[in-house]
Design a protein around this motif. Structure first.
Motif, mmCIF file in Angstrom:
data_model
loop_
_atom_site.group_PDB
_atom_site.id
_atom_site.type_symbol
_atom_site.label_atom_id
_atom_site.label_comp_id
_atom_site.label_asym_id
_atom_site.label_seq_id
_atom_site.Cartn_x
_atom_site.Cartn_y
_atom_site.Cartn_z
ATOM 1 N N ALA A 1 -8.594 2.142 2.223
ATOM 2 C CA ALA A 1 -7.239 2.699 2.180
ATOM 3 C C ALA A 1 -7.218 4.063 1.489
ATOM 4 O O ALA A 1 -6.542 4.993 1.933
ATOM 5 N N LEU A 2 -7.986 4.200 0.416
ATOM 6 C CA LEU A 2 -7.983 5.442 -0.363
ATOM 7 C C LEU A 2 -8.731 6.579 0.337
ATOM 8 O O LEU A 2 -8.352 7.756 0.210
ATOM 9 N N LEU A 3 -9.778 6.251 1.074
ATOM 10 C CA LEU A 3 -10.636 7.291 1.652
ATOM 11 C C LEU A 3 -10.346 7.601 3.113
ATOM 12 O O LEU A 3 -10.941 8.527 3.669
ATOM 13 N N ALA A 4 -9.448 6.852 3.738
ATOM 14 C CA ALA A 4 -9.185 7.052 5.169
ATOM 15 C C ALA A 4 -8.771 8.489 5.475
ATOM 16 O O ALA A 4 -9.335 9.137 6.369
ATOM 17 N N PHE A 5 -7.793 9.021 4.745
ATOM 18 C CA PHE A 5 -7.281 10.362 5.037
ATOM 19 C C PHE A 5 -8.309 11.464 4.759
ATOM 20 O O PHE A 5 -8.521 12.332 5.616
ATOM 21 N N PRO A 6 -8.982 11.455 3.597
ATOM 22 C CA PRO A 6 -10.001 12.492 3.388
ATOM 23 C C PRO A 6 -11.098 12.467 4.449
ATOM 24 O O PRO A 6 -11.538 13.525 4.917
ATOM 25 N N CYS A 7 -11.520 11.264 4.857
ATOM 26 C CA CYS A 7 -12.597 11.158 5.845
ATOM 27 C C CYS A 7 -12.169 11.728 7.190
ATOM 28 O O CYS A 7 -12.904 12.513 7.813
ATOM 29 N N PHE A 8 -11.002 11.353 7.676
ATOM 30 C CA PHE A 8 -10.551 11.828 8.982
ATOM 31 C C PHE A 8 -10.261 13.330 8.959
ATOM 32 O O PHE A 8 -10.465 14.019 9.968
ATOM 33 N N MET A 9 -9.794 13.851 7.846
ATOM 34 C CA MET A 9 -9.579 15.301 7.741
ATOM 35 C C MET A 9 -10.899 16.055 7.829
ATOM 36 O O MET A 9 -10.994 17.099 8.490
ATOM 37 N N LEU A 10 -11.925 15.526 7.175
ATOM 38 C CA LEU A 10 -13.242 16.162 7.244
ATOM 39 C C LEU A 10 -13.812 16.080 8.655
ATOM 40 O O LEU A 10 -14.388 17.047 9.171
ATOM 41 N N VAL A 11 -13.668 14.924 9.297
ATOM 42 C CA VAL A 11 -14.230 14.711 10.627
ATOM 43 C C VAL A 11 -13.622 15.674 11.646
ATOM 44 O O VAL A 11 -14.306 16.138 12.566
ATOM 45 N N THR A 12 -12.358 16.013 11.485
ATOM 46 C CA THR A 12 -11.680 16.897 12.453
ATOM 47 C C THR A 12 -11.597 18.344 11.970
ATOM 48 O O THR A 12 -10.808 19.130 12.493
ATOM 49 N N SER A 13 -12.413 18.713 10.991
ATOM 50 C CA SER A 13 -12.336 20.053 10.398
ATOM 51 C C SER A 13 -12.815 21.156 11.341
ATOM 52 O O SER A 13 -12.490 22.330 11.165
ATOM 53 N N GLY A 14 -13.623 20.805 12.342
ATOM 54 C CA GLY A 14 -14.207 21.803 13.225
ATOM 55 C C GLY A 14 -15.551 22.320 12.751
ATOM 56 O O GLY A 14 -16.210 23.101 13.436
#
Length: 446
Positions: free
Chosen positions: A333-346
């Protein structure tokens, strides 16, 4: 522990002594190898579809909008999960009646044959709407057989494993589910780089699918060197003396536990299929990375998963299953947003970092869930109870994850929007674990 499952009944003493001996025999090692190979082949077939999603969307769902084609491809990915609970019910009751080993022969050959058949399908340009229809049929066969394989192999390994090392053994078996993404991704990468685009789309993409059949036959050969566990043999001997219905007994005795397993395994299914079946296509369409860069980043993450998951199992053997589930769901729950933001960073480096970071909470959670879902049930109905609940969890949460993720990005235009879905599911499971009577299962005897 004084629960009913831990009481060793008269006549079960030899099975209990066998389970607690802690010694590793040659037979146990062959069972561990056979279970791991079977899990590798099952998830090879599923991972291959996810890794080839962009290619398959162009071949079977062509159109003006590439994202809509990818959405249709992931919808077909989810079709297999509709068949999984049905396959789990069919093979589960069969496995509780005639034995795990015989059923695991059938499931492995079926899933290998269905995957090889995808490699023989004509594209939409050749036969029109028949092409996606045949693809759906192959996916249904994959899902039906996987409904038995995905639970039968862990249950088979569990019943042979030393009690104090169950988590480690089960997580070695489940770690094999990550390696197919590395192997299949490497093959696709080599083929796409060594062939022209025309050759790859004409026949190169088919090669990894066709290899599934010989791989499944190799798995059957390894399993032919194993035997049923002593615990199952004793239960089967007793069952012969009276009327026995695995389905009836499973639903009569385990309704609450099966519901708990649906949610517990649903969360890990969602996380795993985001990682293995979604991120490659997601990074290409949303993060604007090349196919080769996407495959390399995901292969690194899946290899990390395969190395880290057995460590989670070792910790789970020491501290228990429930602490791992609680800590893991909170971390997801805590890391979901940071991980997906990094994955879609380009950025290739950040996309890889995001996926590597995503692996950590999944393996903490996996240190509990992959043993919990078979350990919570007794030997008599283990295959049926675990197969139905596990596959319902995977169908409801895992099979829909790539489709919902793509739909959220399409609807919102926000690249990291799938994190909302994953975070919400993790919070629900965390509350289930902390506020309801989910048992600690470590050390139970079946």
């Amino acid at each position: 522990m004084t629960t009913k499952e831990t009481t060793v009944r008269p006549g079960a003493a030899s099975a209990a002594a066998f389970a607690q001996s802690g010694k590793t025999t040659g037979m146990q090692k062959r069972v561990l190898a056979g279970g791991s190979v079977g899990q590798f082949i099952e998830f090879y077939d599923f991972a291959l579809y996810g890794l080839s999603a962009v290619t398959l969307s162009q071949l079977f769902f062509p159109g003006e909008n590439a994202l809509i084609g990818l959405l249709a491809t992931f919808a077909t990915f989810g079709v297999a999960f509709i068949a999984r609970p049905i396959g789990g019910l069919f093979f589960g009751q069969l496995g509780d009646r005639i034995g795990r080993r015989k059923v695991l022969y059938i499931t492995l050959v079926t899933i290998g044959g269905a995957t090889a058949a995808i490699g023989l399908l004509p594209p939409y340009a050749a036969v029109g709407a028949l092409a996606p229809a045949l693809l759906v049929l192959c996916r249904l066969l994959q899902g039906f057989s996987a409904g038995g394989e995905s639970v039968g192999a862990p249950a088979f390994v569990f019943e042979h494993a030393p009690v104090n090392r169950r988590g480690f053994w089960l997580n070695i078996t489940l770690a094999a589910t990550a390696l197919p993404s590395v192997v299949a991704g490497a093959m696709i990468l080599i083929l796409s780089q060594s062939l022209s685009d025309d050759a790859f789309f004409a026949w190169g993409w088919r090669i990894p699918f066709l290899l599934a059949l010989p791989l499944s036959l190799f798995g059957v050969w390894i399993r032919s060197k194993t035997e049923e566990s002593e615990a199952f043999k004793q239960v089967a001997a007793k069952a012969e003396q009276k009327e026995y219905s695995p389905i009836r007994d499973a639903f009569r005795e385990n309704k609450v536990r099966m519901l708990q397993v649906i949610f517990v395994m649903g969360l890990t299914a969602m996380g795993f299929y985001f990682l293995s079946g979604y991120f490659v296509g997601y990074v290409q369409t949303t993060g604007n990375l090349s196919r080769e860069a996407s495959l390399m980043a995901n292969a690194a993450a899946m290899l990390f998963y395969a190395l880290l998951l057995p460590i989670g199992g070792i910790i789970g053997d020491r501290v228990g299953r429930k602490p791992m589930l609680v800590a893991g769901s909170a971390a997801i729950a805590l890391l979901a947003f940071p991980c997906f933001m990094l994955v879609t960073s380009g950025s290739f480096g950040l996309a890889m970092l995001g996926q590597l970071l995503f692996v950590v909470p999944l393996c903490i959670y996996g240190g509990g869930c992959y043993t919990f879902f078979v350990e919570i049930f007794s030997t008599k109905t283990r295959f049926t109870s675990a197969a139905v609940s596990y596959n319902l969890g995977y169908a409801l949460f895992g099979g829909t994850a790539p489709f919902i993720g793509t739909a959220l990005v399409t609807a919102t235009g926000i690249g990291f929007s799938p994190a909302f879905w994953l975070c919400g599911a993790a919070v629900i499971v965390f509350l289930l674990l902390t506020l309801t009577k989910v048992p600690e299962t470590r050390g139970r005897l079946g």
